[in-house]
Design a protein around this motif. Structure first.
Motif, short mmCIF file in Angstrom:
data_model
loop_
_atom_site.label_atom_id
_atom_site.label_comp_id
_atom_site.label_asym_id
_atom_site.label_seq_id
_atom_site.Cartn_x
_atom_site.Cartn_y
_atom_site.Cartn_z
N UNK A 88 0.90 -1.13 0.03
CA UNK A 88 0.24 -0.02 0.14
C UNK A 88 0.93 1.24 0.01
N UNK A 89 1.99 1.33 0.81
CA UNK A 89 2.84 2.40 0.85
C UNK A 89 3.46 2.74 -0.24
N UNK A 90 4.15 1.92 -1.10
CA UNK A 90 4.69 1.99 -2.36
C UNK A 90 3.66 2.42 -3.46
N UNK A 91 2.33 1.65 -3.25
CA UNK A 91 1.27 2.06 -4.47
C UNK A 91 0.91 3.44 -4.35
N UNK A 92 0.87 3.85 -3.30
CA UNK A 92 0.12 5.56 -3.06
C UNK A 92 1.05 6.44 -2.82
N UNK A 93 2.29 6.27 -3.13
CA UNK A 93 3.19 7.22 -3.24
C UNK A 93 4.09 7.46 -2.01
N UNK A 94 4.23 6.40 -0.96
CA UNK A 94 5.16 6.44 0.10
C UNK A 94 4.98 7.77 0.70
N UNK A 95 6.24 8.24 1.17
CA UNK A 95 6.06 9.78 2.11
C UNK A 95 5.12 10.72 1.40
#
Length: 265
Positions: A88-95
């Protein structure tokens, strides 16, 4: 004459190779452009909005009524989210991404998923699929597309309302994918099927029963009732709802390395 012929042939070969290189380069650029367009289209295919955001002291999520997702401002929260929901973190743009969850929800989710991990650790694909189910429910920026708050009450000491119950619209194919990746997984310490443990019975009857049991109210870890209205492909999807139906890996996906005992083929 022969040398001139050779030079001509060499020149022709060079031109041919050069054209092939240009064609290959053009093709890779075109593919990159197509991927970018597709990624943009997929991002635009969803309407961002939160069904819930934040929680009260008892862990009940606060009703958000479709409010916009927000960035996580603390490094600790970002690290926690990356650790517990890496996909989810990488899919939606991380930071730089925007999410429908705050730091307190991520902490509770981390505890919940760690307990689940202990039950299904023999099969990383099964573990991954459960993370997808609960991470997207808690934090996906277009969460309101597949969640519907069905019961709420006024929060103590504020004008906010907190969730008492909600419907999570999980497509049957998505539920089946979780079930199929997990149905043979055993709890290593007890030699019982993980699905029976999660169903709270020794005779679990499939993905819908398993999810309904997990959705039952349980203090702190699940202080709300989560219902799963779509129990078959014949179930009617209400207007305005887009069920959760992302593709999930199978237990025999080599990149997830499930043990043979937990994934007989």
């Amino acid at each position: 004459g022969e040398k001139e012929k050779e030079r001509d042939e060499t020149g022709k070969m060079r031109n041919k190779k050069s054209k092939m290189c240009i064609t290959a380069r053009s093709l890779s650029l075109l593919l990159a452009l197509l991927q970018l367009v597709l990624a943009t289209h997929l991002a635009e295919a969803h309407n961002n909005g939160c069904a819930m955001y934040g929680q009260n002291f008892a862990g009940q999520p606060v009703v958000a009524n479709g409010a916009a997702p927000k960035k996580l401002t603390s490094d600790k929260s970002l690290q926690e989210l990356q650790g517990v929901c890496p996909s989810l973190y990488s899919h939606f743009g991380g930071k730089d991404g925007e999410y429908c969850c705050d730091s307190s929800q991520i902490t509770v989710l981390q505890t919940k998923l760690e307990l689940l991990h202990q039950v299904v650790l023999g099969c990383p694909a099964c573990d991954h699929n459960f993370k997808h189910l609960w991470c997207w429910m808690t934090c996906a920026p277009y969460q309101h597309e597949f969640l519907n708050v069905t019961g709420s009450k006024k929060a103590i000491g504020s004008n906010e309302r907190v969730v008492e119950s909600l419907d999570y619209f999980v497509a049957p194919t998505f539920g089946e994918s979780i079930w199929n990746a997990c149905k043979e997984v055993k709890v290593s310490s007890m030699n019982v099927k993980a699905m029976d443990t999660l169903c709270k019975t020794d005779d679990c009857k499939g993905w819908h029963m398993m999810l309904e049991k997990q959705g039952e109210k349980f203090p702190l870890l699940n202080p709300i009732t989560i219902n799963f209205p779509l129990n078959s492909t014949a179930s009617v999807v209400p207007a305005g709802v887009t069920p959760q139906n992302d593709s999930l890996p199978t237990c025999y996906d080599a990149s997830f390395g499930c043990s043979c005992g937990d994934c007989p083929q």
